[in-house]
Design a protein around this motif. Sequence first.
Motif, mmCIF file in Angstrom:
data_model
loop_
_atom_site.group_PDB
_atom_site.id
_atom_site.type_symbol
_atom_site.label_atom_id
_atom_site.label_comp_id
_atom_site.label_asym_id
_atom_site.label_seq_id
_atom_site.Cartn_x
_atom_site.Cartn_y
_atom_site.Cartn_z
ATOM 1 N N SER A 220 0.472 -1.107 -0.191
ATOM 2 C CA SER A 220 0.446 -0.086 -0.214
ATOM 3 C C SER A 220 0.693 1.495 0.117
ATOM 4 N N LEU A 221 1.732 1.732 1.004
ATOM 5 C CA LEU A 221 2.980 2.456 0.622
ATOM 6 C C LEU A 221 3.593 2.543 -0.070
ATOM 7 N N VAL A 222 3.639 1.572 -1.331
ATOM 8 C CA VAL A 222 4.718 1.625 -2.099
ATOM 9 C C VAL A 222 3.976 2.260 -3.350
ATOM 10 N N GLU A 223 2.704 1.673 -3.469
ATOM 11 C CA GLU A 223 2.112 2.242 -4.461
ATOM 12 C C GLU A 223 1.343 3.440 -4.270
ATOM 13 N N VAL A 224 1.327 3.988 -3.404
ATOM 14 C CA VAL A 224 -0.121 5.042 -3.007
ATOM 15 C C VAL A 224 2.078 5.799 -3.210
#
Length: 435
Positions: A220-224
């Motif tokens: 989630s952190l990487v994609e966002v």
Amino acid sequence: MIPQELIRRKRDGGELDAADIRSFIDALAAGRLSEGQIGAFAMAVWFKGMSREETVALTLAMADSGDRLQWADIDRPIADKHSTGGVGDNVSLMLAPIAAACGLAVPMISGRGLGHTGGTLDKLESIPGYMITPDADLFHQVVKQAGCAIIGQTGALAPADGRLYAVRDVTATVDSIPLITASILSKKLAAGLQTLVLDVKAGNGAFMADRDQAEILARSLVEVANGAGVKTSALITDMNEPLADSAGNAVEMRNCLDFLAGRKGNTRLDTVVLAFAAEMLEKSGIAASPEEGEAMARQALSSGKAAEVFARMVSMLGGPADLIENPDKYLARAPVEKPVPAARSGWLAACDARGIGVSVIDLGGGRRHPADRIDHRVGFSELLSLGTRVNAGEPIALVHAADEAAAEKAAAALTAHYRITADEPVLNPVIAGLI
């Protein structure tokens, strides 16, 4: 935007558009929403989640709720690292000067201890005179001249996050992955970063004890972050034991100085610090590959250049100029230092890392309430790594305490936190994956 209509739509599982999310966050930052409305929004997100597009919109809106730092006059790539928190995790203290010594600019905005985990700012405050909240001009100058600066968040950066987090903290909605993601990344986007690496920890000493949950958060952190325009990757690292061989504030600062002096090679900490340095350098284009980045980081350490950067940062932020040469002159020692003996002979097979962090708090090295004062002197040092063979009575650590009674209590607790077995254990790799 009518707040209750937006809340109702999310409560019923609908998807919010970016304009409505921004209007809601603007109203939150301006104080036009009640705590009830903020709490209802957080609970609706907790139950119904958010799409990737919604989470990106929430992150950007929160980042834009205050100042955005600008680095146009710095001709280095602007990079940073963030950890989800652990015990004995002082990686940032060494990583920032190593990365700066290799050509990056690192404006690192860090936090205090949270729960059982230690805080980078608390460790830095064990250095006399060190300013964790300099004004914007000094912060900029330190990053420009030293290459890095590690400071605390100001109220001007992502203020909407501060109000939303305060409500989440008292409404049982902290552990929502979209809200965690937006909270972490809004502050990083406001800091004007070009690249970011994330340390997402899994294990009994991490907030995400389960590896699968840690991976969900990391993705989630990487994609966002990438969706918001910051080139980002994440390493999932093991937190089933303290990362450094120290847990506390001044003791971890001593550990940092030993690391920069080259006295902590071939350790789990060494592996993690160099892996993150390599990732930062490769992602920023300074190194052509992680292997080249790691070689550059090792050279920055062995040449003493990273230590020089750290010393310059400390001095420019009000600390002593000769901290590295004379740590005993500035880092206070606890009145009582006592070895903790192994309960039996065998292999150190497992430990309760969270329990060790709580024991540091019990010694006075952390907070039970926000207003508590920290005793920076206390903690544990010389912690033996899991997989070490010990004899009964042999020290497995050194406890640093304010008095004999506290030392005895902490030593007994630490002994109980370790499991010693007759057979050599099979241990987890310290780096579990890259996302």
